[in-house]
Motif scaffolding. Structure first.
Motif, PDB file in Angstrom:
ATOM      1  N   HIS A 104       0.815  -1.211   0.000  1.00  0.00           N
ATOM      2  CA  HIS A 104       0.000   0.000   0.000  1.00  0.00           C
ATOM      3  C   HIS A 104       0.850   1.263   0.000  1.00  0.00           C
ATOM      4  O   HIS A 104       0.335   2.347  -0.205  1.00  0.00           O
ATOM      5  N   ASN A 105       2.150   1.107   0.237  1.00  0.00           N
ATOM      6  CA  ASN A 105       2.972   2.291   0.446  1.00  0.00           C
ATOM      7  C   ASN A 105       3.948   2.597  -0.684  1.00  0.00           C
ATOM      8  O   ASN A 105       4.727   3.509  -0.568  1.00  0.00           O
ATOM      9  N   LEU A 106       3.915   1.847  -1.773  1.00  0.00           N
ATOM     10  CA  LEU A 106       4.809   2.138  -2.893  1.00  0.00           C
ATOM     11  C   LEU A 106       4.023   2.713  -4.056  1.00  0.00           C
ATOM     12  O   LEU A 106       2.923   2.264  -4.354  1.00  0.00           O
ATOM     13  N   ARG A 107       4.598   3.700  -4.710  1.00  0.00           N
ATOM     14  CA  ARG A 107       3.931   4.279  -5.877  1.00  0.00           C
ATOM     15  C   ARG A 107       3.872   3.281  -7.026  1.00  0.00           C
ATOM     16  O   ARG A 107       2.856   3.107  -7.646  1.00  0.00           O
ATOM     17  N   GLU A 108       4.995   2.659  -7.309  1.00  0.00           N
ATOM     18  CA  GLU A 108       5.047   1.702  -8.411  1.00  0.00           C
ATOM     19  C   GLU A 108       4.984   0.297  -7.838  1.00  0.00           C
ATOM     20  O   GLU A 108       5.788  -0.081  -7.011  1.00  0.00           O
ATOM     21  N   ASN A 109       4.020  -0.424  -8.273  1.00  0.00           N
ATOM     22  CA  ASN A 109       3.874  -1.808  -7.843  1.00  0.00           C
ATOM     23  C   ASN A 109       3.531  -2.629  -9.073  1.00  0.00           C
ATOM     24  O   ASN A 109       2.419  -3.127  -9.223  1.00  0.00           O
ATOM     25  N   ASP A 110       4.500  -2.743  -9.947  1.00  0.00           N
ATOM     26  CA  ASP A 110       4.286  -3.394 -11.232  1.00  0.00           C
ATOM     27  C   ASP A 110       4.162  -4.906 -11.084  1.00  0.00           C
ATOM     28  O   ASP A 110       4.708  -5.513 -10.169  1.00  0.00           O
ATOM     29  N   PHE A 111       3.468  -5.493 -12.030  1.00  0.00           N
ATOM     30  CA  PHE A 111       3.355  -6.933 -12.129  1.00  0.00           C
ATOM     31  C   PHE A 111       4.551  -7.473 -12.903  1.00  0.00           C
ATOM     32  O   PHE A 111       5.132  -6.777 -13.725  1.00  0.00           O
ATOM     33  N   ILE A 112       4.905  -8.727 -12.627  1.00  0.00           N
ATOM     34  CA  ILE A 112       5.817  -9.452 -13.494  1.00  0.00           C
ATOM     35  C   ILE A 112       5.018 -10.610 -14.077  1.00  0.00           C
ATOM     36  O   ILE A 112       3.999 -11.016 -13.517  1.00  0.00           O
ATOM     37  N   GLU A 113       5.459 -11.111 -15.197  1.00  0.00           N
ATOM     38  CA  GLU A 113       4.793 -12.254 -15.805  1.00  0.00           C
ATOM     39  C   GLU A 113       5.589 -13.510 -15.482  1.00  0.00           C
ATOM     40  O   GLU A 113       6.814 -13.517 -15.567  1.00  0.00           O
ATOM     41  N   ILE A 114       4.874 -14.540 -15.083  1.00  0.00           N
ATOM     42  CA  ILE A 114       5.501 -15.832 -14.837  1.00  0.00           C
ATOM     43  C   ILE A 114       4.820 -16.874 -15.714  1.00  0.00           C
ATOM     44  O   ILE A 114       3.673 -16.676 -16.129  1.00  0.00           O
ATOM     45  N   GLU A 115       5.540 -17.943 -15.999  1.00  0.00           N
ATOM     46  CA  GLU A 115       4.992 -19.027 -16.809  1.00  0.00           C
ATOM     47  C   GLU A 115       4.946 -20.290 -15.966  1.00  0.00           C
ATOM     48  O   GLU A 115       5.900 -20.607 -15.266  1.00  0.00           O
ATOM     49  N   LEU A 116       3.835 -21.001 -16.051  1.00  0.00           N
ATOM     50  CA  LEU A 116       3.681 -22.285 -15.381  1.00  0.00           C
ATOM     51  C   LEU A 116       3.295 -23.338 -16.415  1.00  0.00           C
ATOM     52  O   LEU A 116       2.483 -23.067 -17.298  1.00  0.00           O
ATOM     53  N   ASP A 117       3.867 -24.506 -16.289  1.00  0.00           N
ATOM     54  CA  ASP A 117       3.511 -25.622 -17.160  1.00  0.00           C
ATOM     55  C   ASP A 117       2.079 -26.034 -16.840  1.00  0.00           C
ATOM     56  O   ASP A 117       1.739 -26.291 -15.685  1.00  0.00           O
ATOM     57  N   ARG A 118       1.239 -26.101 -17.841  1.00  0.00           N
ATOM     58  CA  ARG A 118      -0.172 -26.450 -17.625  1.00  0.00           C
ATOM     59  C   ARG A 118      -0.337 -27.858 -17.057  1.00  0.00           C
ATOM     60  O   ARG A 118      -1.360 -28.169 -16.459  1.00  0.00           O
ATOM     61  N   GLN A 119       0.672 -28.688 -17.196  1.00  0.00           N
ATOM     62  CA  GLN A 119       0.612 -30.045 -16.646  1.00  0.00           C
ATOM     63  C   GLN A 119       0.954 -30.070 -15.156  1.00  0.00           C
ATOM     64  O   GLN A 119       0.749 -31.075 -14.491  1.00  0.00           O
ATOM     65  N   GLU A 120       1.490 -28.967 -14.650  1.00  0.00           N
ATOM     66  CA  GLU A 120       1.902 -28.891 -13.240  1.00  0.00           C
ATOM     67  C   GLU A 120       1.241 -27.707 -12.537  1.00  0.00           C
ATOM     68  O   GLU A 120       1.886 -26.995 -11.771  1.00  0.00           O
ATOM     69  N   LEU A 121      -0.028 -27.501 -12.759  1.00  0.00           N
ATOM     70  CA  LEU A 121      -0.734 -26.371 -12.146  1.00  0.00           C
ATOM     71  C   LEU A 121      -1.182 -26.732 -10.735  1.00  0.00           C
ATOM     72  O   LEU A 121      -2.282 -27.239 -10.524  1.00  0.00           O
ATOM     73  N   THR A 122      -0.295 -26.484  -9.783  1.00  0.00           N
ATOM     74  CA  THR A 122      -0.629 -26.732  -8.385  1.00  0.00           C
ATOM     75  C   THR A 122      -0.393 -25.454  -7.582  1.00  0.00           C
ATOM     76  O   THR A 122       0.367 -24.572  -8.006  1.00  0.00           O
ATOM     77  N   TYR A 123      -1.017 -25.382  -6.443  1.00  0.00           N
ATOM     78  CA  TYR A 123      -0.828 -24.229  -5.560  1.00  0.00           C
ATOM     79  C   TYR A 123       0.639 -24.128  -5.145  1.00  0.00           C
ATOM     80  O   TYR A 123       1.220 -23.049  -5.157  1.00  0.00           O
ATOM     81  N   LYS A 124       1.228 -25.259  -4.798  1.00  0.00           N
ATOM     82  CA  LYS A 124       2.629 -25.283  -4.357  1.00  0.00           C
ATOM     83  C   LYS A 124       3.566 -24.768  -5.442  1.00  0.00           C
ATOM     84  O   LYS A 124       4.484 -23.989  -5.180  1.00  0.00           O
ATOM     85  N   LYS A 125       3.351 -25.203  -6.678  1.00  0.00           N
ATOM     86  CA  LYS A 125       4.187 -24.764  -7.804  1.00  0.00           C
ATOM     87  C   LYS A 125       4.006 -23.266  -8.049  1.00  0.00           C
ATOM     88  O   LYS A 125       4.980 -22.537  -8.269  1.00  0.00           O
ATOM     89  N   LEU A 126       2.761 -22.785  -8.011  1.00  0.00           N
ATOM     90  CA  LEU A 126       2.497 -21.355  -8.182  1.00  0.00           C
ATOM     91  C   LEU A 126       3.209 -20.554  -7.103  1.00  0.00           C
ATOM     92  O   LEU A 126       3.862 -19.550  -7.395  1.00  0.00           O
ATOM     93  N   LEU A 127       3.118 -20.987  -5.869  1.00  0.00           N
ATOM     94  CA  LEU A 127       3.781 -20.294  -4.760  1.00  0.00           C
ATOM     95  C   LEU A 127       5.289 -20.284  -4.953  1.00  0.00           C
ATOM     96  O   LEU A 127       5.938 -19.241  -4.823  1.00  0.00           O
ATOM     97  N   ARG A 128       5.855 -21.436  -5.304  1.00  0.00           N
ATOM     98  CA  ARG A 128       7.310 -21.542  -5.452  1.00  0.00           C
ATOM     99  C   ARG A 128       7.833 -20.651  -6.576  1.00  0.00           C
ATOM    100  O   ARG A 128       8.790 -19.893  -6.393  1.00  0.00           O
TER     101      ARG A 128
END
Length: 107
Positions: free
Chosen positions: A11-35
Motif C-alpha cells: 500500500h505504500n509504494l507508488r510503483e507496484n508493477d506486475f511481473i509475468e511468470i509461466e507455469l507448465d499447464r501439466q503442473e498447475l498446483t498451488y505449491k508450484k504457483l507459490l514456489r
C-alpha cells in the motif's frame, strides 16, 4: 504454458508493477504457483500469508489454480509485521562489493 501476472501486495509504494511468470499447464498446483512466484519476486515462501486473484478472490488449493486463465493478475499477501523490512535499503556492509578491510582506514 499458462502466463500469469504476479506482484507483491503493498500500500505504500507508488510503483507496484506486475511481473509475468509461466507455469507448465501439466503442473498447475498451488505449491508450484507459490514456489515460482516467490522465486521470481525474491520472497521467502514462508512470508506469504495468501495468494489473491485480483480483485478479491483468495486461492486456496490446486483446483483454484487449475481454473486460472492467461494473464490473470495475482498478488502475494505477505505476513511481514513491518512492511518496511521487505523493501528496506541494504546497509553498506550488506551491499555487494563492500570491502570491510578497505573501510577500516587508520590515520
Amino acid at each position: 504454458e499458462l502466463v500469469l501476472k504476479v506482484r507483491i501486495q503493498t500500500h505504500n509504494l507508488r510503483e507496484n508493477d506486475f511481473i509475468e511468470i509461466e507455469l507448465d499447464r501439466q503442473e498447475l498446483t498451488y505449491k508450484k504457483l507459490l514456489r515460482v512466484s516467490c522465486h521470481e519476486l525474491g520472497v521467502n515462501p514462508e512470508q506469504v500469508q495468501k495468494i489473491r486473484k485480483l480483485p478479491n478472490t483468495i486461492l486456496r488449493k490446486d483446483k483454484d489454480v487449475a481454473r486460472l486463465q492467461d494473464f490473470q493478475e495475482l498478488e502475494l499477501v505477505l505476513t511481514v509485521s513491518d512492511k518496511n523490512l521487505l523493501f528496506r535499503v541494504p546497509t553498506l556492509s550488506e551491499q555487494s562489493g563492500y570491502n570491510k578491510k578497505a573501510s577500516e582506514l587508520t590515520y
